[in-house]
Write a protein that holds these residues in place. Structure first.
Motif, mmCIF file in Angstrom:
data_model
loop_
_atom_site.group_PDB
_atom_site.id
_atom_site.type_symbol
_atom_site.label_atom_id
_atom_site.label_comp_id
_atom_site.label_asym_id
_atom_site.label_seq_id
_atom_site.Cartn_x
_atom_site.Cartn_y
_atom_site.Cartn_z
ATOM 1 N N ALA A 270 147.555 49.280 -7.184
ATOM 2 C CA ALA A 270 147.599 47.757 -7.797
ATOM 3 C C ALA A 270 147.410 47.821 -9.326
ATOM 4 N N LEU A 271 148.034 47.071 -9.744
ATOM 5 C CA LEU A 271 147.569 46.927 -11.546
ATOM 6 C C LEU A 271 146.240 46.140 -11.584
ATOM 7 N N VAL A 272 145.276 46.651 -12.264
ATOM 8 C CA VAL A 272 144.367 45.942 -12.584
ATOM 9 C C VAL A 272 144.199 45.206 -13.872
ATOM 10 N N MET A 273 143.965 43.725 -13.715
ATOM 11 C CA MET A 273 144.062 42.887 -14.953
ATOM 12 C C MET A 273 142.519 42.188 -15.020
ATOM 13 N N HIS A 274 142.423 41.760 -16.351
ATOM 14 C CA HIS A 274 141.118 40.924 -16.533
ATOM 15 C C HIS A 274 141.444 40.056 -17.722
ATOM 16 N N PRO A 275 141.330 38.941 -17.928
ATOM 17 C CA PRO A 275 141.717 38.131 -19.125
ATOM 18 C C PRO A 275 140.429 38.583 -19.986
ATOM 19 N N GLY A 276 139.214 38.949 -19.850
ATOM 20 C CA GLY A 276 138.311 39.243 -20.657
ATOM 21 C C GLY A 276 137.516 37.765 -20.969
ATOM 22 N N PRO A 277 136.392 37.776 -21.522
ATOM 23 C CA PRO A 277 135.482 38.864 -21.741
ATOM 24 C C PRO A 277 135.115 39.410 -20.476
ATOM 25 N N MET A 278 134.978 40.743 -19.877
ATOM 26 C CA MET A 278 134.550 41.107 -18.786
ATOM 27 C C MET A 278 133.109 41.752 -18.719
ATOM 28 N N ILE A 279 132.425 41.555 -17.907
ATOM 29 C CA ILE A 279 130.963 41.906 -17.524
ATOM 30 C C ILE A 279 131.141 43.578 -16.677
ATOM 31 N N ARG A 280 131.036 44.421 -17.376
ATOM 32 C CA ARG A 280 131.112 45.678 -16.564
ATOM 33 C C ARG A 280 130.128 45.788 -15.845
ATOM 34 N N GLY A 281 130.203 46.249 -14.591
ATOM 35 C CA GLY A 281 129.021 46.346 -13.470
ATOM 36 C C GLY A 281 128.743 45.442 -12.776
ATOM 37 N N LEU A 282 129.558 44.138 -13.035
ATOM 38 C CA LEU A 282 129.525 42.881 -12.168
ATOM 39 C C LEU A 282 130.665 42.661 -11.448
ATOM 40 N N GLU A 283 131.513 41.932 -12.175
ATOM 41 C CA GLU A 283 132.751 41.616 -11.340
ATOM 42 C C GLU A 283 133.698 42.901 -11.380
ATOM 43 N N ILE A 284 133.627 43.767 -12.262
ATOM 44 C CA ILE A 284 134.521 45.141 -12.287
ATOM 45 C C ILE A 284 133.687 46.304 -12.768
#
Ligand code: CP
Length: 325
Positions: free
Chosen positions: A276-290
């Motif tokens: 699967a292609l992984v997407m995130h619109p940002g801002p992302m919180i590493r270690g939380l949702e991804i």
């Protein structure tokens, strides 16, 4: 120019994906592709002599910077007004701020606001084309368009046009804080109209069943799957969303439980959605949702999303000002 709330919105405005026909989405994709292929010196003539205001009542990195760079790259003059350093801090209203920008020569306004519907009000009050850069928990139409372009290109589909089957056979799983997400709303109302199956995933607190109503007025629908692993197993695209702590107001959420159930970890991705292609619109919180390694991994299209944001926003600015490109 006198305007009031009865004034129709300028047709160059983009307030909601709901206002775009599939054919107009195709026009935007086509203009984006054309401008991506243009040499820089030619691009810099497209909006030469035009003035665009960026009016931001909420913080932003990607949207603000990409609209600004897009406008400057097209030769336009830009001015940035932020609630933190302008007379908005002294209590000046949205209407007076908009009329002031118009009096100073702004021909279009890019607006981010914490209140849903603010871009429409500004469009009616100024008569100018207004581009919605995210309004409250309502919509983020330029994000949905850049997400669409990212998906089309990464899945090897035609990204120069749009029709009802552009995303046929593609399942997009949007996971996380759907309740507060304008990105989820805009994507849920855009992608199914191009043939995608959209599955929303998250716990009840962050994904109320009312979300099933998204897109119904447009003749399309979405599904809900609470089990993340089951949702991921069906995903061609896994779009992750940040928990919007600033909008949680009163909702209690056990973060450790959330991470256990809904974090996109490398183990989970390998087990359930290895392609699967992984997407995130940002801002992302590493270690939380991804997990950080997923965000940086080979399946991630997160930086491409940012780059497509610049391209799509060029096309939206040209459309707003009725320029030829
Ligand atoms: N995706 C998005 O809207 O990011 P910013 O808040 O940084 O603009």
């Amino acid at each position: 120019m006198h305007s009031n709330l009865d004034t129709p919105c300028h047709p160059g405005s983009l307030l909601s994906v709901q206002h775009l026909t599939v054919s107009e989405v195709g026009d935007i994709l086509a203009a984006t592709a054309r401008m991506d292929a243009m040499p820089q010196d030619e691009l810099a003539r497209v909006l030469r002599g035009r003035t665009i205001a960026l009016l931001f009542y909420e913080s932003s990195t990607r949207t603000r910077t990409s609209f600004e760079l897009a406008a400057k790259g097209l030769g336009a003059t830009t001015t940035l007004v932020s609630d933190k350093s302008s007379s908005i801090e002294k209590g000046e209203s949205l209407k007076d701020t908009g009329l002031t920008l118009r009096a100073l020569g702004a021909e279009a306004i890019v607006l981010r606001h914490n209140l849903s519907g603010a871009p429409e009000l500004l469009a009616r009050m100024t008569g100018l084309p207004v581009l919605n850069a995210g309004d409250g928990m309502h919509e983020h139409p330029s994000q949905a368009l850049l997400d669409l372009r990212t998906i089309l290109l990464r899945l090897g589909r035609d990204a120069t046009a749009a029709h009802e089957r552009s995303l046929e056979g593609v399942t997009v799983v949007i996971t996380g804080d759907i309740r507060h997400s304008r990105v989820a709303r805009s994507n849920a109302m855009l992608l199914p109209r191009l043939g995608a199956r959209v599955i929303l995933c998250g716990p009840e607190e962050l994904l109320p069943v009312e979300a099933l109503g998204l897109g119904v007025g447009l003749g399309v629908g979405v599904e809900i799957e609470r089990d993340f692993d089951r949702a991921l197993a069906q995903a061609d695209v896994a779009m992750m969303l940040r928990i919007q702590k600033e909008r949680l107001a009163g909702l209690s959420l056990d973060l450790a439980e959330y991470i256990a159930g809904y974090q996109l970890s490398s183990e989970r991705l390998a087990a359930h959605a290895p392609k699967a292609l992984v997407m995130h619109p940002g801002p992302m919180i590493r270690g939380l949702e991804i997990a950080g390694e997923v965000a940086d991994g080979p399946q991630s299209a997160i930086e491409e999303q940012v780059r497509h944001g610049l391209s799509i926003r060029r096309a939206l600015l040209v459309r707003a000002l009725g320029a030829a490109a």
